[in-house]
Structures are given as structure tokens and as C-alpha cells.
Design a protein around this motif. Structure first.
Motif, PDB file in Angstrom:
ATOM      1  N   ILE A   1       0.870  -1.176   0.000  1.00  0.00           N
ATOM      2  CA  ILE A   1       0.000   0.000   0.000  1.00  0.00           C
ATOM      3  C   ILE A   1       0.909   1.229   0.000  1.00  0.00           C
ATOM      4  O   ILE A   1       1.857   1.302   0.787  1.00  0.00           O
ATOM      5  N   TRP A   2       0.635   2.174  -0.876  1.00  0.00           N
ATOM      6  CA  TRP A   2       1.422   3.405  -0.952  1.00  0.00           C
ATOM      7  C   TRP A   2       0.573   4.612  -0.585  1.00  0.00           C
ATOM      8  O   TRP A   2       1.058   5.574  -0.021  1.00  0.00           O
ATOM      9  N   ALA A   3      -0.719   4.562  -0.883  1.00  0.00           N
ATOM     10  CA  ALA A   3      -1.627   5.610  -0.441  1.00  0.00           C
ATOM     11  C   ALA A   3      -1.865   5.451   1.061  1.00  0.00           C
ATOM     12  O   ALA A   3      -1.394   4.495   1.690  1.00  0.00           O
TER      13      ALA A   3
ATOM     14  N   ASP B   1       5.626   5.339  -9.025  1.00  0.00           N
ATOM     15  CA  ASP B   1       4.861   6.020  -7.989  1.00  0.00           C
ATOM     16  C   ASP B   1       5.767   6.572  -6.895  1.00  0.00           C
ATOM     17  O   ASP B   1       5.500   7.648  -6.333  1.00  0.00           O
ATOM     18  N   THR B   2       6.821   5.848  -6.578  1.00  0.00           N
ATOM     19  CA  THR B   2       7.768   6.336  -5.574  1.00  0.00           C
ATOM     20  C   THR B   2       8.477   7.592  -6.069  1.00  0.00           C
ATOM     21  O   THR B   2       8.613   8.583  -5.333  1.00  0.00           O
ATOM     22  N   LEU B   3       8.930   7.572  -7.313  1.00  0.00           N
ATOM     23  CA  LEU B   3       9.635   8.732  -7.853  1.00  0.00           C
ATOM     24  C   LEU B   3       8.696   9.931  -7.964  1.00  0.00           C
ATOM     25  O   LEU B   3       9.090  11.067  -7.672  1.00  0.00           O
ATOM     26  N   ALA B   4       7.457   9.689  -8.355  1.00  0.00           N
ATOM     27  CA  ALA B   4       6.492  10.789  -8.448  1.00  0.00           C
ATOM     28  C   ALA B   4       6.266  11.429  -7.079  1.00  0.00           C
ATOM     29  O   ALA B   4       6.187  12.667  -6.959  1.00  0.00           O
TER      30      ALA B   4
ATOM     31  N   LEU C   1       7.129  15.867  -3.138  1.00  0.00           N
ATOM     32  CA  LEU C   1       7.513  16.353  -1.817  1.00  0.00           C
ATOM     33  C   LEU C   1       8.896  16.996  -1.809  1.00  0.00           C
ATOM     34  O   LEU C   1       9.365  17.427  -0.757  1.00  0.00           O
ATOM     35  N   GLY C   2       9.550  17.054  -2.970  1.00  0.00           N
ATOM     36  CA  GLY C   2      10.854  17.695  -3.052  1.00  0.00           C
ATOM     37  C   GLY C   2      11.967  16.924  -2.372  1.00  0.00           C
ATOM     38  O   GLY C   2      12.922  17.520  -1.863  1.00  0.00           O
ATOM     39  N   VAL C   3      11.872  15.606  -2.371  1.00  0.00           N
ATOM     40  CA  VAL C   3      12.892  14.756  -1.742  1.00  0.00           C
ATOM     41  C   VAL C   3      13.819  14.222  -2.834  1.00  0.00           C
ATOM     42  O   VAL C   3      13.362  13.542  -3.754  1.00  0.00           O
ATOM     43  N   PRO C   4      15.122  14.501  -2.769  1.00  0.00           N
ATOM     44  CA  PRO C   4      16.043  13.996  -3.808  1.00  0.00           C
ATOM     45  C   PRO C   4      16.082  12.463  -3.816  1.00  0.00           C
ATOM     46  O   PRO C   4      16.131  11.830  -2.764  1.00  0.00           O
ATOM     47  N   ALA C   5      16.073  11.896  -5.002  1.00  0.00           N
ATOM     48  CA  ALA C   5      16.168  10.443  -5.169  1.00  0.00           C
ATOM     49  C   ALA C   5      17.030  10.174  -6.397  1.00  0.00           C
ATOM     50  O   ALA C   5      16.551   9.660  -7.406  1.00  0.00           O
TER      51      ALA C   5
END
Length: 315
Positions: free
Chosen positions: A110-112, A287-290, A295-299
Motif C-alpha cells: 500500500i502506498w496511499a 509512484d515512488t519517484l512521483a 515532496l521535493g525529496v532527492p532520489a
């Protein structure tokens, strides 16, 4: 107990088999036309580690029962809902008017936010868990995989009698029950760890291609480490649950390489994830990258692997 497995995916099939072996009445709900396509049996080649560390080999033609309709007045006690995270709300909305008196075990990624992910399902009839098994159907339709000895359970809100009953069902089927107090946080950490692994696997072709490759597994671990601030940005206290990713990679990468190449349950699990066109790994990464970008988190490692998962797989 009368149990309905929603769909005929890997997790539904593996646990459907285990629950039937424990004496339960198990059926599978599938889309119209699929029952004839699947036939009357499923070919299994499983490593069952519930009683032995290295596992017991299970090879059999398992007779299965499919149904293509589900009326609201059915008499199922438990519905096990294990679908890709991106299909969960759609499946839950389908089940909501058909749930009857059954408990629904939501059993997967689950990601949501969990209560948003279950759509119109009545929350009071939902139990929450996560499988500890994996595998895949090969080109001949044989399900090859491994069953680990434990199953993870948690709660979203207070524990309920329905949740206790579901735990008892799995315990009596030979599984150890692991309780996760912060189930939402665990799900998010697990999701980004999958994204780290899948991103590097897809860069090579598929997750199976990572097995035994120390340098590439190091990149996968570092990709997961880079994603921990993303779950922290969603309010999760990571703490000790991320030790695998925060530990020195000179230690963890060789260990992980050995496990994926030599330890039967882990090796078999990796080996079965060999389809470079599988949908779920790509969607997990996308979905993780989106979310990281939102949220402006570097990946950086996940972003560098984006060409390998950006496009939809060829069907």
C-alpha cells in the motif's frame, strides 16, 4: 472456514494452497472467461519453509475451484485481497457492495494512506496483513516460489475481533504471526525498499538479474537509503527498521549477494522475478519517484534508473 481468494495471482495462489492444506474451503474469484483459461489445476513448485529452514519442496498439480461471479448474499467468511497497490482501490470498490458479512484481509503493498486505499470497503470489516512469500508463474504456467514461516499483521485503528480471527486462521495453518505496531510506517518503508531493489533490477532487466551481483545490490541498497527521507516526509519515524539500508554497504552488499545466490528461499524468490515486462515493479518505481518529486525529496539513484521503468511494459 470458507475463504475466497480475490484473483489468481502469486500470493493468492500460494496462500490459498496453504489455507486449503489446513482444512479450509478455498475458492478463487477471477474475471469472466479466466476460469476456462486457467483450467482445473494449478502446477506448483514451491519451497515451504514453515517447518524447515531450508524448506520442503512441494511439487504437485493442485485442483482449484474458480468462480466468475460474486453475489452479495454469498457465505464466504474471509476474502483475501492481494492485488497490486495501484489496483487496490478499484478492487476494493468492486468488493464493497459484494462483501456481505465477510472479513476482508488486505494483504499486500500500500502506498496511499491505508483507509483511502480501501475505497468504499467498510473499514470495520477489514483486517490488515502482509505476505511473506513470493514467486512467479513461468512460461509453462508453473508457479515457482517460496513460502516463509511468518506472516506480518498490523492494525489501522484499534484491533478488532475480525483481525484476531484472521490471525488465528493463519496461525493454525502453521504460520508464525509477526505483529507490527506501526503498520502504516512499515508499509511505506517496505514500499521504498522495493523501489530501491526494483529500480536496479529493472536497470539490468528484472529483479532476478540482481541475484549474486554485489555491486548492483550495493546500488539497490543505496537507492533504498536515499528514499528513507521520503517516508520521513510522510510522518514515519524510521528508527531501527531501516538498519539494513543504513548499515555499511561493504557489509550488507556481500551478505545480500550471498543470500540471493545461495540461500534457497531468498535465491528462489529472486529467481522467479524474471519477467522484464512485469507491471508491478515498474509502477512501484514510478509512484515512488512521483511522490519524491511532489515532496521535493532527492532520489538520484531512482531518477537515474527512470528510463528502465518509465515506459509501460509491452503487453
Amino acid at each position: 472456514m470458507k475463504i475466497l481468494m480475490f484473483g489468481r495471482g502469486v500470493i493468492a495462489t500460494v496462500y490459498g494452497w496453504a489455507l486449503e492444506q489446513a482444512g479450509h474451503d478455498v475458492e478463487f474469484y477471477v474475471r469472466p472467461g479466466r476460469a476456462a483459461q486457467y483450467g482445473d489445476t494449478t502446477s506448483l513448485d514451491l519451497r515451504d519453509t514453515r517447518r524447515r529452514v531450508w524448506g520442503q519442496r512441494v511439487e504437485q498439480e493442485w485442483p482449484v475451484r474458480f468462480r466468475e461471479e460474486l453475489e452479495p448474499d454469498h457465505d464466504f467468511d474471509l476474502i483475501v485481497l492481494s492485488v497490486g497497490h495501484h489496483r487496490l482501490t478499484e478492487a476494493a470498490d468492486f468488493l464493497a457492495p459484494r462483501v456481505g458479512k465477510a472479513t476482508v484481509l488486505v494483504f499486500g503493498n500500500i502506498w496511499a494512506e491505508p483507509l483511502d486505499a480501501i475505497g468504499a470497503l467498510p473499514a470495520e470489516q477489514v483486517a490488515w496483513g502482509f505476505p511473506q512469500a513470493g514467486g512467479g508463474f513461468d512460461e509453462n504456467g508453473v508457479l515457482r516460489g517460496a513460502i516463509l514461516p511468518s506472516v506480518l499483521f498490523g492494525t489501522v485503528g484499534p484491533q478488532t475481533e475480525r483481525g484476531r480471527v484472521v490471525r488465528r486462521v493463519f496461525r493454525e495453518a502453521g504460520f508464525r504471526i509477526r505483529e507490527e505496531p506501526d503498520f502504516r510506517g512499515w508499509l511505506l518503508i517496505h514500499f521504498v525498499s522495493d523501489a530501491g531493489l526494483f529500480s536496479q533490477g529493472l536497470r539490468l532487466g528484472a529483479l532476478a538479474d540482481l541475484a549474486g551481483r554485489r555491486r548492483d545490490l550495493r546500488e539497490a541498497l543505496l537507492a533504498g537509503r536515499e528514499l528513507l527521507p521520503l517516508v520521513e516526509a510522510r510522518g514515519v519515524v524510521v528508527g531501527r527498521r531501516a538498519l539494513l539500508f543504513r548499515a555499511p554497504t561493504w557489509l550488507t552488499a556481500p551478505l545480500f549477494a550471498w543470500l540471493t545466490a545461495h540461500f534457497g528461499p531468498v535465491r528462489d524468490n529472486f529467481a522467479t522475478h524474471s519477467d522484464p515486462e512485469a507491471e508491478e515493479p515498474r509502477v512501484i518505481c514510478r509512484d515512488t519517484l512521483a511522490e519524491a518529486r511532489r515532496l521535493g525529496v532527492p532520489a538520484p539513484r531512482l531518477a537515474a534508473a527512470e528510463p528502465s521503468f518509465a515506459a509501460a511494459p509491452v503487453q
